[in-house]
Design a protein around this motif. Structure first.
Motif, PDB file in Angstrom:
ATOM      1  N   ASP A 244       0.818  -1.214   0.000  1.00 52.11           N
ATOM      2  CA  ASP A 244       0.000   0.000   0.000  1.00 52.11           C
ATOM      3  C   ASP A 244       0.849   1.261   0.000  1.00 52.11           C
ATOM      4  O   ASP A 244       0.365   2.336   0.363  1.00 52.11           O
ATOM      5  CB  ASP A 244      -0.937   0.001   1.210  1.00 52.11           C
ATOM      6  CG  ASP A 244      -0.210   0.198   2.539  1.00 52.11           C
ATOM      7  OD1 ASP A 244       1.009  -0.067   2.608  1.00 52.11           O
ATOM      8  OD2 ASP A 244      -0.868   0.619   3.519  1.00 52.11           O
ATOM      9  N   ASN A 245       2.102   1.150  -0.415  1.00 55.88           N
ATOM     10  CA  ASN A 245       2.952   2.342  -0.454  1.00 55.88           C
ATOM     11  C   ASN A 245       3.372   2.655  -1.889  1.00 55.88           C
ATOM     12  O   ASN A 245       2.916   2.007  -2.838  1.00 55.88           O
ATOM     13  CB  ASN A 245       4.171   2.164   0.466  1.00 55.88           C
ATOM     14  CG  ASN A 245       5.069   1.032   0.021  1.00 55.88           C
ATOM     15  OD1 ASN A 245       4.765   0.296  -0.915  1.00 55.88           O
ATOM     16  ND2 ASN A 245       6.203   0.882   0.695  1.00 55.88           N
ATOM     17  N   ILE A 246       4.275   3.593  -2.046  1.00 57.79           N
ATOM     18  CA  ILE A 246       4.596   4.118  -3.367  1.00 57.79           C
ATOM     19  C   ILE A 246       5.533   3.224  -4.164  1.00 57.79           C
ATOM     20  O   ILE A 246       5.530   3.245  -5.393  1.00 57.79           O
ATOM     21  CB  ILE A 246       5.201   5.544  -3.242  1.00 57.79           C
ATOM     22  CG1 ILE A 246       5.382   6.218  -4.601  1.00 57.79           C
ATOM     23  CG2 ILE A 246       6.523   5.511  -2.481  1.00 57.79           C
ATOM     24  CD1 ILE A 246       4.096   6.504  -5.321  1.00 57.79           C
ATOM     25  N   ALA A 247       6.354   2.395  -3.488  1.00 57.46           N
ATOM     26  CA  ALA A 247       7.384   1.668  -4.231  1.00 57.46           C
ATOM     27  C   ALA A 247       7.644   0.258  -3.700  1.00 57.46           C
ATOM     28  O   ALA A 247       8.634  -0.348  -4.105  1.00 57.46           O
ATOM     29  CB  ALA A 247       8.695   2.455  -4.204  1.00 57.46           C
ATOM     30  N   LEU A 248       6.777  -0.265  -2.828  1.00 57.57           N
ATOM     31  CA  LEU A 248       6.996  -1.529  -2.138  1.00 57.57           C
ATOM     32  C   LEU A 248       8.149  -1.400  -1.158  1.00 57.57           C
ATOM     33  O   LEU A 248       7.989  -1.646   0.037  1.00 57.57           O
ATOM     34  CB  LEU A 248       7.247  -2.681  -3.115  1.00 57.57           C
ATOM     35  CG  LEU A 248       7.585  -4.037  -2.471  1.00 57.57           C
ATOM     36  CD1 LEU A 248       6.408  -4.583  -1.676  1.00 57.57           C
ATOM     37  CD2 LEU A 248       8.050  -5.055  -3.498  1.00 57.57           C
ATOM     38  N   GLU A 249       9.314  -0.999  -1.645  1.00 59.81           N
ATOM     39  CA  GLU A 249      10.460  -0.738  -0.784  1.00 59.81           C
ATOM     40  C   GLU A 249      10.360   0.672  -0.205  1.00 59.81           C
ATOM     41  O   GLU A 249       9.529   1.488  -0.621  1.00 59.81           O
ATOM     42  CB  GLU A 249      11.751  -0.880  -1.577  1.00 59.81           C
ATOM     43  CG  GLU A 249      11.853   0.049  -2.769  1.00 59.81           C
ATOM     44  CD  GLU A 249      13.067  -0.265  -3.643  1.00 59.81           C
ATOM     45  OE1 GLU A 249      14.185   0.054  -3.210  1.00 59.81           O
ATOM     46  OE2 GLU A 249      12.883  -0.828  -4.744  1.00 59.81           O
ATOM     47  N   ALA A 250      11.207   0.952   0.774  1.00 56.66           N
ATOM     48  CA  ALA A 250      11.249   2.295   1.349  1.00 56.66           C
ATOM     49  C   ALA A 250      11.659   3.303   0.274  1.00 56.66           C
ATOM     50  O   ALA A 250      12.463   3.000  -0.608  1.00 56.66           O
ATOM     51  CB  ALA A 250      12.239   2.328   2.511  1.00 56.66           C
ATOM     52  N   TRP A 251      11.069   4.500   0.364  1.00 58.28           N
ATOM     53  CA  TRP A 251      11.351   5.539  -0.623  1.00 58.28           C
ATOM     54  C   TRP A 251      11.574   6.876   0.061  1.00 58.28           C
ATOM     55  O   TRP A 251      10.828   7.227   0.969  1.00 58.28           O
ATOM     56  CB  TRP A 251      10.184   5.661  -1.616  1.00 58.28           C
ATOM     57  CG  TRP A 251      10.441   6.727  -2.641  1.00 58.28           C
ATOM     58  CD1 TRP A 251       9.954   8.011  -2.624  1.00 58.28           C
ATOM     59  CD2 TRP A 251      11.269   6.620  -3.804  1.00 58.28           C
ATOM     60  NE1 TRP A 251      10.428   8.707  -3.695  1.00 58.28           N
ATOM     61  CE2 TRP A 251      11.244   7.877  -4.441  1.00 58.28           C
ATOM     62  CE3 TRP A 251      12.031   5.599  -4.362  1.00 58.28           C
ATOM     63  CZ2 TRP A 251      11.944   8.122  -5.608  1.00 58.28           C
ATOM     64  CZ3 TRP A 251      12.730   5.839  -5.523  1.00 58.28           C
ATOM     65  CH2 TRP A 251      12.680   7.095  -6.137  1.00 58.28           C
ATOM     66  N   PRO A 252      12.630   7.614  -0.366  1.00 54.46           N
ATOM     67  CA  PRO A 252      13.637   7.254  -1.373  1.00 54.46           C
ATOM     68  C   PRO A 252      14.650   6.264  -0.809  1.00 54.46           C
ATOM     69  O   PRO A 252      14.676   6.011   0.395  1.00 54.46           O
ATOM     70  CB  PRO A 252      14.278   8.599  -1.698  1.00 54.46           C
ATOM     71  CG  PRO A 252      14.129   9.398  -0.444  1.00 54.46           C
ATOM     72  CD  PRO A 252      12.808   8.990   0.140  1.00 54.46           C
ATOM     73  N   ALA A 253      15.500   5.737  -1.697  1.00 54.40           N
ATOM     74  CA  ALA A 253      16.444   4.693  -1.310  1.00 54.40           C
ATOM     75  C   ALA A 253      17.749   5.285  -0.789  1.00 54.40           C
ATOM     76  O   ALA A 253      18.831   4.756  -1.057  1.00 54.40           O
ATOM     77  CB  ALA A 253      16.713   3.765  -2.490  1.00 54.40           C
ATOM     78  N   THR A 254      17.650   6.359  -0.041  1.00 48.31           N
ATOM     79  CA  THR A 254      18.854   7.013   0.480  1.00 48.31           C
ATOM     80  C   THR A 254      19.520   6.107   1.512  1.00 48.31           C
ATOM     81  O   THR A 254      18.857   5.497   2.344  1.00 48.31           O
ATOM     82  CB  THR A 254      18.493   8.357   1.125  1.00 48.31           C
ATOM     83  OG1 THR A 254      17.423   8.164   2.055  1.00 48.31           O
ATOM     84  CG2 THR A 254      18.038   9.358   0.083  1.00 48.31           C
ATOM     85  N   GLY A 255      20.836   6.029   1.435  1.00 45.13           N
ATOM     86  CA  GLY A 255      21.578   5.224   2.396  1.00 45.13           C
ATOM     87  C   GLY A 255      21.576   3.736   2.095  1.00 45.13           C
ATOM     88  O   GLY A 255      22.097   2.941   2.884  1.00 45.13           O
ATOM     89  N   SER A 256      21.013   3.338   0.968  1.00 44.34           N
ATOM     90  CA  SER A 256      20.958   1.921   0.627  1.00 44.34           C
ATOM     91  C   SER A 256      22.353   1.370   0.385  1.00 44.34           C
ATOM     92  O   SER A 256      23.171   1.998  -0.309  1.00 44.34           O
ATOM     93  CB  SER A 256      20.107   1.712  -0.626  1.00 44.34           C
ATOM     94  OG  SER A 256      20.258   0.394  -1.122  1.00 44.34           O
ATOM     95  N   PRO A 257      22.649   0.164   0.899  1.00 44.23           N
ATOM     96  CA  PRO A 257      23.946  -0.456   0.620  1.00 44.23           C
ATOM     97  C   PRO A 257      24.006  -1.158  -0.726  1.00 44.23           C
ATOM     98  O   PRO A 257      25.074  -1.603  -1.138  1.00 44.23           O
ATOM     99  CB  PRO A 257      24.093  -1.469   1.763  1.00 44.23           C
ATOM    100  CG  PRO A 257      22.684  -1.870   2.073  1.00 44.23           C
ATOM    101  CD  PRO A 257      21.860  -0.625   1.861  1.00 44.23           C
TER     102      PRO A 257
END
Length: 329
Positions: A240-253
């Motif tokens: 139910d969110n904008i991208a399934l994953e957290a957004w934005p992807a700041t700090g992603s490894p």
């Protein structure tokens, strides 16, 4: 490879050559459905057992649910109603962006900067008027299966640790496991995962007062997230969110060789889990699915399995589509 034991995510990382880290060929060398292949006739038939009351829940927002659009380059639809005479009406929709509201991301949506498009399809064929990886492949099959609602937002509220809906809070797979255990729910091969974070409810409450900087909690941008989704042998994942994953992807490894070597400059897509899930694993994704009413009904009954239907538009060579999703309990 479908006749062999189904490979784990760890085993995918041990593959050789261009297929290393991918699911390419697992469902066939010419496959264009990816994990939707898990929706076998036997599993579809089994999903009918999830219907006890015959109650239907639409999971779709209006096409014009957000004004201004959540993502600037996905404009607002323009609906026209007209008639040839006073006793007749037709209509049309201009400026329709197929992924601006409740949507399905097809396998054309993302390529991996190092590997390319799912199953090695040539990028030069992923254009208007060609069939490769088009959403019509999904539409011709239809999506029907057992949906499992995982109400992560309700679980976190129960813990007294509400999700920060105004941030890109990372939801780990350990939290998914905990929520499943709390609900008394288990996943089976071929299930369609429906993740309710509570973000859409938050956005509805904000209305026109929503902040200019779009942020959303969602799945953590970690390799273990991709491993969890693949190893569960899920047919599809929607949220139910904008991208399934957290957004934005700041700090992603998460990174790519192209970025590490400087061949690809950083962008808004840098670090996204999408780059693994769609092109490497062939996972079909749903976003902006309206799960609030369904999740409430599931909580009242302490039962979280549903019969799920979703029928994307038959857009030849389409990248994505409105979901046209409905759940039956």
């Amino acid at each position: 490879m479908m006749n062999a034991p189904f490979p784990s995510y760890a085993e995918l990382q041990q593959r050789s050559g261009v297929c290393r880290g991918t699911a390419w060929g697992v469902f066939g060398d010419d496959d264009q459905l990816g994990t939707l292949n898990h929706l076998t006739p036997e599993r579809v038939k089994r999903s009918i057992a999830s219907v006890r009351e015959g109650l239907r829940f639409t999971l779709n927002l209006r096409l014009d649910a957000f004004e201004p659009p959540l993502i600037a380059h996905r404009g607002s639809p323009e609906h026209h109603v007209f008639g040839l005479n006073e006793f007749h009406r037709d209509d049309r929709i201009d400026n329709l962006f197929t992924q601006a509201s409740t949507q399905i991301d097809g396998l054309r949506h993302f390529a991996h900067p190092d590997h390319g498009f799912y199953n090695g399809f040539d990028a030069t064929t992923i254009v208007k008027g060609t069939p490769e990886l088009g959403i019509q492949n999904v539409a011709e099959q239809g999506i029907v299966g057992r949906g499992i609602v995982v109400d992560v937002g309700r679980y976190r509220d129960f813990l007294g640790m509400p999700i920060d809906q105004s941030s890109n809070e990372q939801i780990t797979v350990s939290t998914l496991d905990e929520a499943l255990e709390w609900q008394g729910t288990s996943l089976e091969s071929g299930d369609i995962l429906l993740l309710r974070f509570g973000w859409l409810d938050h956005m509805k409450r904000l209305g026109s007062a929503r902040p200019a900087l779009l942020q959303s909690p969602g799945l953590a941008q970690l390799d273990e997230t991709a491993a969890w989704l693949w190893d569960k042998q899920l047919a599809m994942v929607a949220a139910d969110n904008i991208a399934l994953e957290a957004w934005p992807a700041t700090g992603s490894p998460l990174t790519t060789t192209a970025e590490q070597t400087g061949l690809l400059p950083e962008s808004s897509h840098t670090g996204m889990l999408h780059r693994i899930l769609i092109p490497l694993l062939g996972l079909t994704i749903g976003e902006l699915w309206d799960l609030d009413r369904l999740a409430e009904a599931c909580a009242q009954r302490n039962r979280y399995d549903v019969l799920l239907f979703a029928e994307p538009l038959t857009i030849f060579g389409g990248v994505g589509s409105p979901a046209n999703a409905i759940a039956v309990i």
